[in-house]
Every structure is written in structure tokens, then in C-alpha cells.
Motif scaffolding. Structure first.
Motif, PDB file in Angstrom:
ATOM      1  N   ASN A  50       0.517  -1.047   0.288  1.00 13.38           N
ATOM      2  CA  ASN A  50      -0.002   0.003  -0.279  1.00 13.38           C
ATOM      3  C   ASN A  50       0.632   1.354   0.080  1.00 13.38           C
ATOM      4  O   ASN A  50       1.532   1.365  -0.145  1.00 13.38           O
ATOM      5  CB  ASN A  50      -1.006  -0.493   1.088  1.00 13.38           C
ATOM      6  N   SER A  51       0.321   2.494  -0.668  1.00 15.14           N
ATOM      7  CA  SER A  51       0.696   3.137  -0.386  1.00 15.14           C
ATOM      8  C   SER A  51       1.023   4.186   0.824  1.00 15.14           C
ATOM      9  O   SER A  51       0.135   4.276   1.316  1.00 15.14           O
ATOM     10  CB  SER A  51       0.383   4.132  -1.736  1.00 15.14           C
ATOM     11  N   ILE A  52       1.677   5.639   1.241  1.00 13.62           N
ATOM     12  CA  ILE A  52       1.534   5.959   1.984  1.00 13.62           C
ATOM     13  C   ILE A  52       0.379   7.121   2.087  1.00 13.62           C
ATOM     14  O   ILE A  52      -0.202   7.258   3.300  1.00 13.62           O
ATOM     15  CB  ILE A  52       2.929   6.883   2.155  1.00 13.62           C
ATOM     16  N   TYR A  53       0.017   7.217   0.635  1.00 13.15           N
ATOM     17  CA  TYR A  53      -1.184   8.232   0.600  1.00 13.15           C
ATOM     18  C   TYR A  53      -2.557   6.829   1.263  1.00 13.15           C
ATOM     19  O   TYR A  53      -3.358   7.144   2.254  1.00 13.15           O
ATOM     20  CB  TYR A  53      -1.209   8.063  -0.628  1.00 13.15           C
ATOM     21  N   TRP A  54      -2.785   6.393   0.997  1.00 13.96           N
ATOM     22  CA  TRP A  54      -3.866   5.072   1.219  1.00 13.96           C
ATOM     23  C   TRP A  54      -3.591   4.973   2.399  1.00 13.96           C
ATOM     24  O   TRP A  54      -4.716   4.817   3.243  1.00 13.96           O
ATOM     25  CB  TRP A  54      -3.491   3.706   0.322  1.00 13.96           C
ATOM     26  N   ILE A  55      -2.256   4.388   3.388  1.00 14.17           N
ATOM     27  CA  ILE A  55      -2.172   3.842   4.802  1.00 14.17           C
ATOM     28  C   ILE A  55      -2.753   5.208   5.561  1.00 14.17           C
ATOM     29  O   ILE A  55      -3.522   4.874   6.685  1.00 14.17           O
ATOM     30  CB  ILE A  55      -0.663   4.326   5.400  1.00 14.17           C
ATOM     31  N   CYS A  56      -2.709   6.324   5.258  1.00 16.31           N
ATOM     32  CA  CYS A  56      -2.999   7.167   5.523  1.00 16.31           C
ATOM     33  C   CYS A  56      -3.983   6.758   5.913  1.00 16.31           C
ATOM     34  O   CYS A  56      -4.887   8.243   6.947  1.00 16.31           O
ATOM     35  CB  CYS A  56      -1.855   8.410   5.027  1.00 16.31           C
ATOM     36  N   ALA A  57      -4.557   7.481   4.391  1.00 16.13           N
ATOM     37  CA  ALA A  57      -6.050   7.663   4.378  1.00 16.13           C
ATOM     38  C   ALA A  57      -7.247   6.753   5.126  1.00 16.13           C
ATOM     39  O   ALA A  57      -8.096   6.501   5.585  1.00 16.13           O
ATOM     40  CB  ALA A  57      -6.852   7.601   2.776  1.00 16.13           C
ATOM     41  N   HIS A  58      -6.372   5.618   5.371  1.00 15.24           N
ATOM     42  CA  HIS A  58      -6.970   3.852   5.678  1.00 15.24           C
ATOM     43  C   HIS A  58      -6.859   4.233   6.705  1.00 15.24           C
ATOM     44  O   HIS A  58      -8.418   4.240   7.558  1.00 15.24           O
ATOM     45  CB  HIS A  58      -6.290   3.108   5.276  1.00 15.24           C
ATOM     46  N   LEU A  59      -6.060   5.160   7.937  1.00 17.00           N
ATOM     47  CA  LEU A  59      -5.820   4.936   8.925  1.00 17.00           C
ATOM     48  C   LEU A  59      -7.272   6.576   9.344  1.00 17.00           C
ATOM     49  O   LEU A  59      -7.736   5.944  10.505  1.00 17.00           O
ATOM     50  CB  LEU A  59      -5.008   5.434  10.164  1.00 17.00           C
ATOM     51  N   PHE A  84     -11.664   4.342   1.397  1.00 17.17           N
ATOM     52  CA  PHE A  84     -10.007   3.613   1.905  1.00 17.17           C
ATOM     53  C   PHE A  84     -10.137   2.653   3.114  1.00 17.17           C
ATOM     54  O   PHE A  84      -9.658   2.405   3.781  1.00 17.17           O
ATOM     55  CB  PHE A  84      -9.410   4.821   2.797  1.00 17.17           C
ATOM     56  N   ARG A  85     -11.997   2.164   2.724  1.00 17.75           N
ATOM     57  CA  ARG A  85     -12.014   0.925   3.707  1.00 17.75           C
ATOM     58  C   ARG A  85     -11.113  -0.246   3.739  1.00 17.75           C
ATOM     59  O   ARG A  85     -10.906  -0.470   2.630  1.00 17.75           O
ATOM     60  CB  ARG A  85     -13.922   0.578   4.109  1.00 17.75           C
ATOM     61  N   ILE A  86     -11.762  -1.153   4.637  1.00 13.54           N
ATOM     62  CA  ILE A  86     -11.325  -2.294   5.053  1.00 13.54           C
ATOM     63  C   ILE A  86     -11.513  -3.340   3.556  1.00 13.54           C
ATOM     64  O   ILE A  86     -12.974  -3.190   3.181  1.00 13.54           O
ATOM     65  CB  ILE A  86     -11.300  -3.416   6.483  1.00 13.54           C
ATOM     66  N   GLY A  87     -10.775  -3.613   2.478  1.00 15.73           N
ATOM     67  CA  GLY A  87     -11.396  -4.387   1.415  1.00 15.73           C
ATOM     68  C   GLY A  87     -10.887  -4.099   0.428  1.00 15.73           C
ATOM     69  O   GLY A  87     -11.216  -4.241  -0.635  1.00 15.73           O
ATOM     70  N   SER A  88     -11.166  -2.023   0.587  1.00 12.76           N
ATOM     71  CA  SER A  88     -10.710  -2.176  -1.003  1.00 12.76           C
ATOM     72  C   SER A  88      -9.566  -2.273  -1.406  1.00 12.76           C
ATOM     73  O   SER A  88      -8.530  -2.688  -0.600  1.00 12.76           O
ATOM     74  CB  SER A  88     -10.980  -0.330  -0.302  1.00 12.76           C
ATOM     75  N   SER A  89      -9.479  -1.848  -2.584  1.00 12.29           N
ATOM     76  CA  SER A  89      -8.383  -2.390  -3.474  1.00 12.29           C
ATOM     77  C   SER A  89      -7.122  -1.779  -2.937  1.00 12.29           C
ATOM     78  O   SER A  89      -5.863  -2.251  -3.407  1.00 12.29           O
ATOM     79  CB  SER A  89      -8.662  -1.759  -5.148  1.00 12.29           C
ATOM     80  N   GLY A  90      -6.693  -0.663  -2.605  1.00 15.49           N
ATOM     81  CA  GLY A  90      -5.285  -0.325  -2.481  1.00 15.49           C
ATOM     82  C   GLY A  90      -5.075   0.885  -3.247  1.00 15.49           C
ATOM     83  O   GLY A  90      -3.788   1.836  -3.179  1.00 15.49           O
ATOM     84  N   GLU A  91      -5.736   0.372  -4.504  1.00 13.25           N
ATOM     85  CA  GLU A  91      -5.357   1.553  -5.790  1.00 13.25           C
ATOM     86  C   GLU A  91      -5.856   2.524  -5.147  1.00 13.25           C
ATOM     87  O   GLU A  91      -7.209   2.547  -4.576  1.00 13.25           O
ATOM     88  CB  GLU A  91      -6.298   1.442  -7.186  1.00 13.25           C
ATOM     89  N   LEU A  92      -5.240   4.159  -5.599  1.00 14.87           N
ATOM     90  CA  LEU A  92      -6.265   5.720  -5.223  1.00 14.87           C
ATOM     91  C   LEU A  92      -7.355   5.465  -6.280  1.00 14.87           C
ATOM     92  O   LEU A  92      -7.180   5.421  -7.090  1.00 14.87           O
ATOM     93  CB  LEU A  92      -5.142   6.371  -5.657  1.00 14.87           C
ATOM     94  N   PRO A  93      -8.097   6.557  -5.670  1.00 13.71           N
ATOM     95  CA  PRO A  93      -9.273   6.910  -7.135  1.00 13.71           C
ATOM     96  C   PRO A  93      -9.110   8.212  -7.220  1.00 13.71           C
ATOM     97  O   PRO A  93      -8.046   8.933  -6.622  1.00 13.71           O
ATOM     98  CB  PRO A  93     -10.327   7.184  -5.666  1.00 13.71           C
ATOM     99  N   ASN A  94      -9.607   8.384  -8.525  1.00 13.36           N
ATOM    100  CA  ASN A  94      -9.154   9.874  -9.162  1.00 13.36           C
ATOM    101  C   ASN A  94      -9.822  10.965  -8.199  1.00 13.36           C
ATOM    102  O   ASN A  94      -8.774  11.443  -8.688  1.00 13.36           O
ATOM    103  CB  ASN A  94      -9.672   9.519 -10.444  1.00 13.36           C
ATOM    104  N   ASP A  95      -9.962  11.041  -7.565  1.00 13.02           N
ATOM    105  CA  ASP A  95     -11.272  12.044  -6.860  1.00 13.02           C
ATOM    106  C   ASP A  95     -11.195  12.106  -5.715  1.00 13.02           C
ATOM    107  O   ASP A  95     -11.075  12.758  -4.453  1.00 13.02           O
ATOM    108  CB  ASP A  95     -12.752  12.032  -7.380  1.00 13.02           C
TER     109      ASP A  95
END
Length: 172
Positions: A50-59, A84-95
Motif C-alpha cells: 500500500n502507498s503511504i497515501y493509502w495507509i494514511c487515508a485508511h487510518l 479506503f475502508r477495509i477490503g478496498s483495492s489499495g488503488e487511489l481513486p481519481n477524485d
């Protein structure tokens, strides 16, 4: 000689302090990753991290969900956090919002979670969480879900530590 008598810390205050200390360590690792692209997903032995961005948004999503909503509080996370909930792909959404917005929101949600947890009584900690969620041991209390929030943060903190190591950051 002045003697200060420490006020007895409530269980809720101890849980809040533990979560806060864990977040402090998360912020410490993030401070060493400022020069890294937060959106980059590293690959290790064929597995995309997971990217740093995804980790932070998931937190953001997780702390709001676990420490606030599932313990009876009102959600304070913005709508984008659900991406960024549990089970999301780890990909960052465009928006997605700017990374600075994610970091600012992490602080806002965390501050709200700490205030909310500190206000819980022992009796409230004994109550089942709003989702009746447990890990198979039958414990679905609000206490357990806060403990899980602490463990969850620590797990993602470990990912940030690994990312820092991969980038050659000399932290410890």
C-alpha cells in the motif's frame, strides 16, 4: 518538599493515551518520509505494498469507524474516507483529496477520537460495540474495539516502518 498526588487514570484515559502514543509513532515515521512520493506503491517480491497515501487515508477511515462510530460516537470523517475502508483495492481513486488534506484530516479525526474515548465510562466500555463485532473470542465490547484500533494503527505503522527501510531511511 512538594508532593504531587497523581489523579487515578481511568481505563478510558489509559486507552486514549495508548492510542495517542501509537499515533505519535506513526507521525514520527511519516516525518521521515516527507521527501517520498506518498502515492507510490512499492513492490516487494512481486507483492504491491500500500502507498503511504493509502495507509494514511485508511487510518482516517479506520479510526473514525473503530474508535468513534463503533463506540457510540458520531462519525467525523469526510465522505472520501469510505474509499479506503477495509477490503478496498489499495488503488487511489481519481477524485482523492490532496495528501495534505489527508494528513490534516488524520489529525482532526484522531483528536476527535481521543476526546470521545476519554469521555467513555467503565460501564460504556463494557457495552457491546455498535456493530457487535468480535474476533471469534466472543468479546464485542467497546473496550475490545478500541484495543483493536490501537493494534490496527500499530500494524499500519509497521508498514510505514518497512517503507522507510526500503527507501534507506536511517531512523533507528
Amino acid at each position: 518538599m512538594i508532593i504531587y498526588l497523581a489523579e487515578k487514570m481511568t481505563e478510558a484515559a489509559a486507552l486514549a493515551e495508548t492510542l495517542d502514543k501509537t499515533r505519535s509513532l506513526t507521525r514520527f515515521y511519516l516525518s521521515h518520509l516527507k521527501d517520498v512520493d506518498p502515492q507510490e506503491r512499492l513492490e516487494l517480491r512481486g507483492y504491491r505494498l500500500n502507498s503511504i497515501y493509502w495507509i494514511c487515508a485508511h487510518l482516517v477511515w479506520a479510526e473514525d469507524n473503530l474508535a468513534i462510530r463503533m463506540t457510540g460516537g458520531e462519525s467525523v470523517a469526510p465522505d472520501w474516507a469510505s474509499n479506503f475502508r477495509i477490503g478496498s483495492s489499495g488503488e487511489l481513486p481519481n477524485d482523492r483529496p490532496a495528501f495534505k488534506t489527508v494528513l490534516d484530516t488524520m489529525k482532526q479525526v484522531h483528536d476527535a477520537a481521543i476526546r470521545h474515548i476519554r469521555g467513555l465510562t467503565s460501564e460504556q466500555l463494557d457495552e457491546n460495540n455498535t456493530e457487535n463485532f468480535h474476533f471469534g473470542d466472543g468479546d464485542a465490547t467497546k473496550r475490545m474495539i478500541i484495543q483493536h484500533c490501537i493494534r490496527h494503527e500499530g500494524t499500519h505503522l509497521g508498514q510505514l516502518s518497512l517503507i522507510a527501510k526500503i527507501y534507506g531511511k536511517k531512523i533507528i
